[in-house]
Design an enzyme around this catalytic site. Structure first.
Site, PDB file in Angstrom:
ATOM      1  N   ARG A   1      78.702  21.318  70.345  1.00  0.00           N
ATOM      2  CA  ARG A   1      78.089  20.053  69.934  1.00  0.00           C
ATOM      3  C   ARG A   1      78.213  19.896  68.422  1.00  0.00           C
ATOM      4  O   ARG A   1      78.233  20.876  67.682  1.00  0.00           O
ATOM      5  CB  ARG A   1      76.614  20.024  70.329  1.00  0.00           C
ATOM      6  CG  ARG A   1      76.365  19.848  71.810  1.00  0.00           C
ATOM      7  CD  ARG A   1      74.891  19.731  72.140  1.00  0.00           C
ATOM      8  NE  ARG A   1      74.154  20.934  71.860  1.00  0.00           N
ATOM      9  CZ  ARG A   1      73.460  21.177  70.764  1.00  0.00           C
ATOM     10  NH1 ARG A   1      73.367  20.264  69.812  1.00  0.00           N
ATOM     11  NH2 ARG A   1      72.832  22.313  70.582  1.00  0.00           N
TER      12      ARG A   1
ATOM     13  N   TYR B   1      84.070  17.988  74.281  1.00  0.00           N
ATOM     14  CA  TYR B   1      83.336  19.211  74.603  1.00  0.00           C
ATOM     15  C   TYR B   1      81.882  18.976  74.977  1.00  0.00           C
ATOM     16  O   TYR B   1      81.148  18.288  74.263  1.00  0.00           O
ATOM     17  CB  TYR B   1      83.376  20.181  73.410  1.00  0.00           C
ATOM     18  CG  TYR B   1      83.230  21.628  73.834  1.00  0.00           C
ATOM     19  CD1 TYR B   1      84.355  22.381  74.156  1.00  0.00           C
ATOM     20  CD2 TYR B   1      81.993  22.233  73.948  1.00  0.00           C
ATOM     21  CE1 TYR B   1      84.235  23.701  74.571  1.00  0.00           C
ATOM     22  CE2 TYR B   1      81.867  23.560  74.357  1.00  0.00           C
ATOM     23  CZ  TYR B   1      83.005  24.287  74.671  1.00  0.00           C
ATOM     24  OH  TYR B   1      82.888  25.591  75.085  1.00  0.00           O
TER      25      TYR B   1
ATOM     26  N   LYS C   1      72.793  15.836  77.178  1.00  0.00           N
ATOM     27  CA  LYS C   1      71.984  15.743  75.959  1.00  0.00           C
ATOM     28  C   LYS C   1      71.753  14.279  75.562  1.00  0.00           C
ATOM     29  O   LYS C   1      70.679  13.913  75.099  1.00  0.00           O
ATOM     30  CB  LYS C   1      72.669  16.496  74.822  1.00  0.00           C
ATOM     31  CG  LYS C   1      72.960  17.944  75.130  1.00  0.00           C
ATOM     32  CD  LYS C   1      71.703  18.722  75.378  1.00  0.00           C
ATOM     33  CE  LYS C   1      71.992  20.170  75.705  1.00  0.00           C
ATOM     34  NZ  LYS C   1      70.769  20.922  75.976  1.00  0.00           N
TER      35      LYS C   1
ATOM     36  N   HIS D   1      63.676  19.653  76.501  1.00  0.00           N
ATOM     37  CA  HIS D   1      64.742  20.660  76.545  1.00  0.00           C
ATOM     38  C   HIS D   1      64.140  21.954  77.115  1.00  0.00           C
ATOM     39  O   HIS D   1      63.884  22.905  76.385  1.00  0.00           O
ATOM     40  CB  HIS D   1      65.257  20.875  75.111  1.00  0.00           C
ATOM     41  CG  HIS D   1      66.511  21.680  75.008  1.00  0.00           C
ATOM     42  ND1 HIS D   1      66.839  22.401  73.884  1.00  0.00           N
ATOM     43  CD2 HIS D   1      67.550  21.854  75.878  1.00  0.00           C
ATOM     44  CE1 HIS D   1      68.002  22.994  74.071  1.00  0.00           C
ATOM     45  NE2 HIS D   1      68.451  22.684  75.257  1.00  0.00           N
TER      46      HIS D   1
ATOM     47  N   SER E   1      69.066  26.052  71.949  1.00  0.00           N
ATOM     48  CA  SER E   1      70.328  26.329  72.641  1.00  0.00           C
ATOM     49  C   SER E   1      70.755  27.779  72.419  1.00  0.00           C
ATOM     50  O   SER E   1      70.619  28.304  71.312  1.00  0.00           O
ATOM     51  CB  SER E   1      71.420  25.401  72.102  1.00  0.00           C
ATOM     52  OG  SER E   1      70.955  24.079  72.105  1.00  0.00           O
TER      53      SER E   1
ATOM     54  N   CYS F   1      69.532  30.582  73.529  1.00  0.00           N
ATOM     55  CA  CYS F   1      68.452  31.572  73.307  1.00  0.00           C
ATOM     56  C   CYS F   1      67.944  32.126  74.634  1.00  0.00           C
ATOM     57  O   CYS F   1      66.831  32.649  74.699  1.00  0.00           O
ATOM     58  CB  CYS F   1      67.302  30.948  72.526  1.00  0.00           C
ATOM     59  SG  CYS F   1      67.666  30.744  70.787  1.00  0.00           S
TER      60      CYS F   1
ATOM     61  N   ASP G   1      67.877  23.760  81.803  1.00  0.00           N
ATOM     62  CA  ASP G   1      68.085  23.145  80.477  1.00  0.00           C
ATOM     63  C   ASP G   1      67.194  21.934  80.195  1.00  0.00           C
ATOM     64  O   ASP G   1      66.810  21.741  79.059  1.00  0.00           O
ATOM     65  CB  ASP G   1      69.558  22.728  80.343  1.00  0.00           C
ATOM     66  CG  ASP G   1      69.970  22.456  78.907  1.00  0.00           C
ATOM     67  OD1 ASP G   1      69.532  23.219  78.028  1.00  0.00           O
ATOM     68  OD2 ASP G   1      70.705  21.494  78.653  1.00  0.00           O
TER      69      ASP G   1
ATOM     70  N   ARG H   1      81.838  28.349  77.869  1.00  0.00           N
ATOM     71  CA  ARG H   1      80.857  27.849  78.842  1.00  0.00           C
ATOM     72  C   ARG H   1      81.371  27.948  80.272  1.00  0.00           C
ATOM     73  O   ARG H   1      82.572  27.954  80.523  1.00  0.00           O
ATOM     74  CB  ARG H   1      80.559  26.368  78.544  1.00  0.00           C
ATOM     75  CG  ARG H   1      79.922  26.114  77.181  1.00  0.00           C
ATOM     76  CD  ARG H   1      78.453  26.410  77.215  1.00  0.00           C
ATOM     77  NE  ARG H   1      77.798  26.145  75.942  1.00  0.00           N
ATOM     78  CZ  ARG H   1      76.545  25.718  75.824  1.00  0.00           C
ATOM     79  NH1 ARG H   1      75.818  25.498  76.878  1.00  0.00           N
ATOM     80  NH2 ARG H   1      75.991  25.544  74.646  1.00  0.00           N
TER      81      ARG H   1
HETATM   82  C1  OXD Z   1      72.841  23.149  74.491  1.00  0.00           C
HETATM   83  C2  OXD Z   1      73.327  23.090  75.876  1.00  0.00           C
HETATM   84  O1  OXD Z   1      73.664  23.167  73.560  1.00  0.00           O
HETATM   85  O2  OXD Z   1      72.492  23.174  76.773  1.00  0.00           O
HETATM   86  O3  OXD Z   1      71.623  23.164  74.307  1.00  0.00           O
HETATM   87  O4  OXD Z   1      74.529  22.956  76.103  1.00  0.00           O
HETATM   88 MN    MN Z   2      70.466  23.051  76.069  1.00  0.00          MN
END
Ligand code: OXD
Ligand code: MN
Length: 594
Positions: free
Chosen positions: A70, A211, A220, A240, A262, A264, A287, A379
């Site tokens: 991102r 991406y 998001k 989130h 993100s 974590c 998420d 990913r």
């Molecule tokens: C993030 C995702 O970047 O979930 O938080 O992809």
């Molecule tokens: Mn996320």
């Protein structure tokens, strides 16, 4: 165009976008398996998708090295005034931004097909769900949207029946001249990437990136940035957060929603297999949580997504066996390494490092190579339904009643393993001041400490001062039925730099303590920062951890916390008059307690 569109708003929008972007063809998606296979066949033929011999119906993609995460610096919340977007968002005036982007969009789909992707966030037809239509010139996006959202022509039927939709325009920004050969991952240079949101008109415009969250606009952009602004207006929460169900040996269920920045460990916690005997954990989402107050006054959560877009590096049978089992088939991998046997590989997947790989940039790799074989933000995109511990109620349109909220972040020091908020207001203070070391989920420096309130800094679609007010108001509405709020830090390190807590399945020990708190089974000790577990109340049966490590993990050093205060003050000062008085009081109280 392959289908007739009856809905006037949609057909006008398709025409307007087609006139501007000038694609060669228009294709309206229906979400079927045949369509997915057809798109994948195209992507294989063009060399973008590599079929994996070892995993049925699974494919590897390699992005352009400039397009790997991102782009928060290029993400905009375009409200009529800068103040409405607030200090945590980039802002450009809507008409200026639209002019800029229209220039970029003009002719941007030449030589390509424009895909119209009707999708639902949340079960199709559920009153909580929201409908989006993404227009994109990327077949990779179409395939990912098939997994991450509910793409279906039934969504078009709902539009015909009068439901509204959120228009989500996406282009990779790489038109093709006649006869020009395409590249493996077309995208635009960083300076012309724009991920733009117009929350006052529920509109998303994304340009230049293919991406993840930049391009899969249901995630998001819609389910967090636009939905958070809608939620504020309509009195609900778009967060989130992962959602999980814990069941104790007596069969009592607890539902937990947890917000971490993100990369974590949300996916790991969401699918965790408890180390505590007799406890069961089931995944509802990893998420995003949408939460509404139900008729009985409790807060109910749904996962609006239908897949996982998880970080691959570090995922293994040790850290997340349920994710590994989810990834056996029907998966899209992006920026992982490729083994000679035709499987994917990433750092931390197992101890056996192959003697040869093709790295995420398509180059030969050996253990002597200096670079990682997989990108740190590589990913997987996998259907949630394939997760062996997906909860049977994960698609229940009513959602599940939340008992516990958890906030947290990645902190090598200062913050103890777990503590509980004194009250809802104090819990909002904990969320509002949450801090974490940055990760590779965003393009930018890794490891810097930043305040990431409610793990929503990159995802809140309006002024975060107002967002804090909204959380305080929700607490008032929920009253005694409000979930209890806790803060955790799985990542505290010893003086020698070693993690003090084993994490993963052992995190269930901490969750069990939270459930015990909810049930009034255990008391807690007051500390300046919140309520701490009493010695012996976290179940450590079967865990080999020294008393010294436990003491260090749980320690609260007032001097270290006093040193945090100037940063919290600076963080709060950003919000000026929009910062709720109640949070100012919470900060004062903390200073007094320290
Ligand atoms: C993030 C995702 O970047 O979930 O938080 O992809
Ligand atoms: Mn996320």
């Amino acid at each position: 165009m392959n289908a007739a569109i009856k809905n006037e708003k949609l057909s006008n929008w398709i025409k307007e976008v087609a006139d501007m972007c000038q694609p060669d063809n228009i294709y309206v998606c229906n979400g079927t398996k045949e369509e997915y296979n057809f798109m994948m066949a195209k992507l294989i033929a063009s060399g973008s998708a590599i079929p994996l011999e070892k995993r049925p119906n699974s494919y590897l993609f390699r992005s352009d090295p400039s397009d790997v995460a991102r782009v928060e610096d290029r993400t905009f919340i375009s409200t009529s005034s800068k103040d409405e977007a607030g200090p945590t968002n980039n802002w450009i005036d809507p008409s200026e931004l639209k002019e800029k982007m229209k220039r970029l969009y003009r002719g941007c789909m030449k030589g390509r097909t424009m895909y119209v992707i009707p999708f639902s966030m949340g079960p199709i037809g559920s009153p909580i769900s929201k409908i989006g239509v993404e227009i994109s010139d990327s077949p990779y996006v179409v395939c990912n949207m098939h997994i991450m959202t509910r793409v279906s022509s039934k969504v078009l039927d709902l539009l015909d029946a009068g439901r509204d939709f959120i228009p989500c325009l996406h282009s990779i920004g790489a038109p093709l001249k006649k006869g020009q050969e395409d590249v493996q991952w077309p995208c635009a240079p960083i300076e012309s990437k724009y991920i733009s949101h117009f929350p006052e008109e529920n509109l998303i415009w994304s340009f230049g990136s293919g991406y993840g969250g930049n391009a899969l606009l249901g995630k998001k952009c819609l389910a967090l940035r636009i939905a958070s602004a809608m939620a504020k207006r309509e009195g609900w929460l778009a967060e989130h957060m992962l959602i999980l169900r814990l069941t104790n040996p007596e069969g009592k269920q607890y539902h937990i929603a947890a917000a971490f920045p993100s990369a974590c460990g949300k996916t790991n916690l969401a699918m965790m297999q408890p180390a505590v005997k007799g406890w069961k954990c089931e995944c509802i989402g990893d998420d995003i949580a949408w939460m509404k107050i139900g008729a009985n006054g409790r807060l109910y959560a749904i996962n609006p997504e239908s897949g996982f877009f998880g970080v691959a590096p570090g995922t293994s049978y040790d850290t997340n066996p349920m994710a590994m089992d989810t990834l056996k088939e029907n998966v899209i991998f992006t920026n992982c390494a490729l083994t000679d046997e035709g499987d994917v590989w990433w750092e931390g997947i197992n101890d056996a490092v192959p003697s040869h790989l093709i790295d995420w940039k398509g180059r030969d790799w050996t253990p002597e190579s200096k670079n990682d074989a997989a990108h740190p933000n590589a990913r997987f995109t996998a259907p949630a339904s394939q997760c062996p511990v997906i909860c049977k109620d994960w698609e229940n349109p009513e959602g599940v009643p939340i008992d516990i909220f958890i906030f947290g972040g990645r902190r090598g020091s200062v913050v103890p393993l777990v503590y509980e908020a004194f009250s809802w207001e104090h819990g909002v203070f904990l969320g509002a001041t949450a801090a974490s070391e940055t990760t590779s989920a965003n393009i930018g420096a890794v490891g810097n400490l930043r305040r990431d309130p409610f793990a929503m800094k990159p995802f809140c679609g309006y002024n975060m001062g107002d967002y804090f007010h909204h959380w305080l108001n929700m607490g008032e509405k929920l009253g005694s039925k409000a979930p209890r709020i806790f803060y955790v830090n799985w990542f505290r390190k010893s003086q020698e730099g070693k993690f003090l807590w084993p994490g993963f399945s052992d995190n269930s020990r901490v969750l069990k303590w939270m459930c015990d708190r909810v049930d009034g089974e255990v008391s807690a000790q007051k500390s300046p920062i919140g309520l701490l577990p009493l010695e012996g109340d976290i179940d450590l049966t079967g865990l080999n951890i020294s008393a010294e490590n436990m003491e260090e993990l749980m320690s609260v050093d007032p001097a270290e916390w006093r040193a945090e205060i100037p940063d919290i003050e600076a963080h709060f000062a950003m919000f000026g008059k929009r910062l709720p008085e109640k949070l100012k009081h919470q900060l004062k109280d903390l200073i007094t307690r320290l």
